[in-house]
Design a protein around this motif. Structure first.
Motif, mmCIF file in Angstrom:
data_model
loop_
_atom_site.group_PDB
_atom_site.id
_atom_site.type_symbol
_atom_site.label_atom_id
_atom_site.label_comp_id
_atom_site.label_asym_id
_atom_site.label_seq_id
_atom_site.Cartn_x
_atom_site.Cartn_y
_atom_site.Cartn_z
ATOM 1 N N PHE A 126 -2.336 2.685 5.094
ATOM 2 C CA PHE A 126 -3.759 2.776 4.776
ATOM 3 C C PHE A 126 -4.031 4.067 4.021
ATOM 4 C CE2 PHE A 126 -3.304 4.747 8.927
ATOM 5 C CZ PHE A 126 -4.238 5.774 8.981
ATOM 6 N N ARG A 127 -5.198 4.080 3.351
ATOM 7 C CA ARG A 127 -5.580 5.255 2.571
ATOM 8 C C ARG A 127 -6.891 5.821 3.101
ATOM 9 N NH1 ARG A 127 -6.339 3.685 -3.102
ATOM 10 N NH2 ARG A 127 -6.376 1.513 -2.411
ATOM 11 N N GLY A 180 0.783 -1.224 0.000
ATOM 12 C CA GLY A 180 0.000 0.000 0.000
ATOM 13 C C GLY A 180 0.814 1.272 0.000
ATOM 14 N N ASP A 211 -9.071 2.024 2.349
ATOM 15 C CA ASP A 211 -8.301 0.828 2.055
ATOM 16 C C ASP A 211 -7.204 0.652 3.096
ATOM 17 O OD1 ASP A 211 -7.481 -1.385 0.176
ATOM 18 O OD2 ASP A 211 -5.639 -0.210 0.158
ATOM 19 N N SER A 252 -3.969 0.847 -8.277
ATOM 20 C CA SER A 252 -4.624 -0.032 -9.244
ATOM 21 C C SER A 252 -4.015 0.122 -10.627
ATOM 22 C CB SER A 252 -6.131 0.251 -9.286
ATOM 23 O OG SER A 252 -6.734 -0.041 -8.037
#
Length: 457
Positions: free
Chosen positions: A198-199, A60, A301, A115
């Motif tokens: 994390f986002r 991530g 996320d 992505s």
């Protein structure tokens, strides 16, 4: 109680044979596979996840570190070669941000869409002719001589199999092939601490402003008042390609005794995943409740896995050291350069150490080919964070930019080893350097006339 069970011997089918076998699809492994396959070598890349990118995707991270250096006071991108094509693919997908200042505003980093990176990496490798084998773990090697790997043993939903190769490249991050082959490795007594990324989405970026500074300040103030304690100091909270979304790097994962989680211990990894998600819950709640612009934000996320910074490293022909980083050292067998500072994730904080500040500093060191060559095995190279480095040398050169450099060099070196019919440690390095430059790499050998070269090692 019985302490072990007996497994019957079995025949293992050979499920593939290739010129070059690459293990691990992080930035080093994907560049290695790309370089070898583009030289016309049959190449397979084995990856335990269903996508490429390593820490950038699985961890991530969502930001390229180490593509740039501060050269005589100016920020310049120093990582070139096949990395150019990969970044161009991201740009064409509108998935690459402009470089931003990071780490005390002294060096640049560059955010990307996770992505899109997965897709770009797929296309980049397939375009060059590499074969991808996802959802497969390497669990051992077969040696056909004490100094030569014949095959890797793999496990997947298809069962157990063997993949033969002529040259092997270890991009596992944990020196898996190096250890299985019996070559020397080391692991620090006090490991660098992992993090869980994390986002955050739904950020009002107009109100948030320079929230990366605000978050650090309010966390420090809360600790000074005795209201809260946090896993580590120097949090990183930065906007992504779309400023509605921010990434957060501010967890630190430890065992009950305070030591760092060991990424080669499944029980410790399990503890780290649980602990990391609790830290995300706690620290995000604090940010949401105290930081302007984050009032309506939410966690969109959490990374698929905690990000491991250090486990086993090869002890190869040369170990890159902290002094090499800070003294901006040159090497006669240079394969490229890197300018990221020493980034030591120690208990409770992150320590950064840069080369000497000011316009007089070149701001980068060269990387020697010898750091990719393990001892005792003739057809094995190691790239990425398990290359031959000391702990503090590795804490700098483990980031994406130098991993790209190591990978491209290893892929081309594997081709030369096969062409010259010689061990990987005995290839003609000038030929490798010429081929690197032919494919666009920057080796750091061209200096401005007023620059005095530093001592070679």
């Amino acid at each position: 109680m019985q302490q072990s069970i007996h497994e019957d011997a079995r025949e293992t089918p050979v499920i593939g044979e290739y010129d070059v076998v690459v293990v691990g699809g992080g930035p080093a492994g994907l560049m290695a596979a790309a370089a070898a396959s583009r030289e016309g070598r049959s190449t397979v890349l084995i990856e335990r996840y269903g996508f490429l990118g390593g820490a950038g995707t699985m961890g991530g991270l969502s930001t390229f570190c180490g593509l740039h250096a501060r050269v005589h006071g100016e920020h310049r991108r120093v990582i070139r070669g096949y990395a150019d094509e990969l970044l161009e693919r991201l740009e064409h997908m509108d998935a690459l941000s402009e470089p931003h200042l990071s780490v005390q505003n002294r060096i640049q980093a560059q955010a990307f869409d996770i992505s899109a990176y997965k897709i770009a990496a797929d296309e980049f490798l397939v375009a060059g002719g590499a074969t991808l084998l996802f959802h497969t773990s390497v669990v051992g090697v077969v040696m056909d001589a004490p100094e030569r790997v014949d095959a890797v043993l793999v496990e997947s939903k298809s069962g157990r199999g063997a993949i033969r190769g002529r040259v092997f490249i270890d991009g596992s991050g944990d020196a898996d092939l190096v250890r299985h082959a019996g070559a020397p490795t080391e692991k620090s007594a006090d490991l660098l601490y992992p993090s869980l990324m994390f986002r955050i989405n739904g950020v009002d970026h107009q109100k948030a402003g320079r929230a990366w500074e605000t978050v650090a300040r309010i966390m420090d103030e809360a600790e000074e008042r005795g209201e809260r304690t946090f896993p580590r100091k120097k949090p990183i909270v930065r906007p992504q390609r779309n400023p509605l979304e921010w990434r957060a790097n501010l967890t630190q994962l430890s065992n009950e005794d305070g030591s760092a989680i060991d990424g080669t211990d499944a029980w410790q990894l399990s503890r780290g995943e649980l602990q990391g998600r609790q830290q995300v819950k706690d620290v995000f709640g604090f940010i949401r409740d105290t930081t302007p612009g984050f009032e309506d934000a939410y966690v969109v996320d959490i990374a698929p896995q905690i990000g491991i910074r250090e486990t086993y490293r090869a002890v190869g022909q040369y170990q890159l050291s902290e002094a090499d980083i800070l003294d901006c050292v040159d090497f006669p067998d240079t394969i490229g350069v890197q300018g990221w500072p020493v980034e030591a994730h120690v208990e409770g904080t992150v320590e950064f150490r840069f080369p000497a500040a000011g316009v007089e500093s070149r701001g980068f060191n060269q990387l020697p080919y010898r750091m990719l060559v393990p001892q005792q095995v003739d057809n094995l190279l190691t790239v990425g964070r398990s290359a031959s480095m000391t702990q503090w040398g590795q804490s700098s050169a483990r980031v994406t930019g130098p991993c790209f450099v190591m990978g491209q060099a290893a892929g081309l070196a594997s081709h030369l080893s096969l062409s010259e019919n010689t061990p990987v440690g005995d290839i003609e390095v000038p030929r490798l350097q010429q081929r690197l430059e032919d494919t666009g790499a920057y080796l750091g050998t061209e200096l401005a006339p007023d620059v005095t070269p530093v001592t070679s090692r």
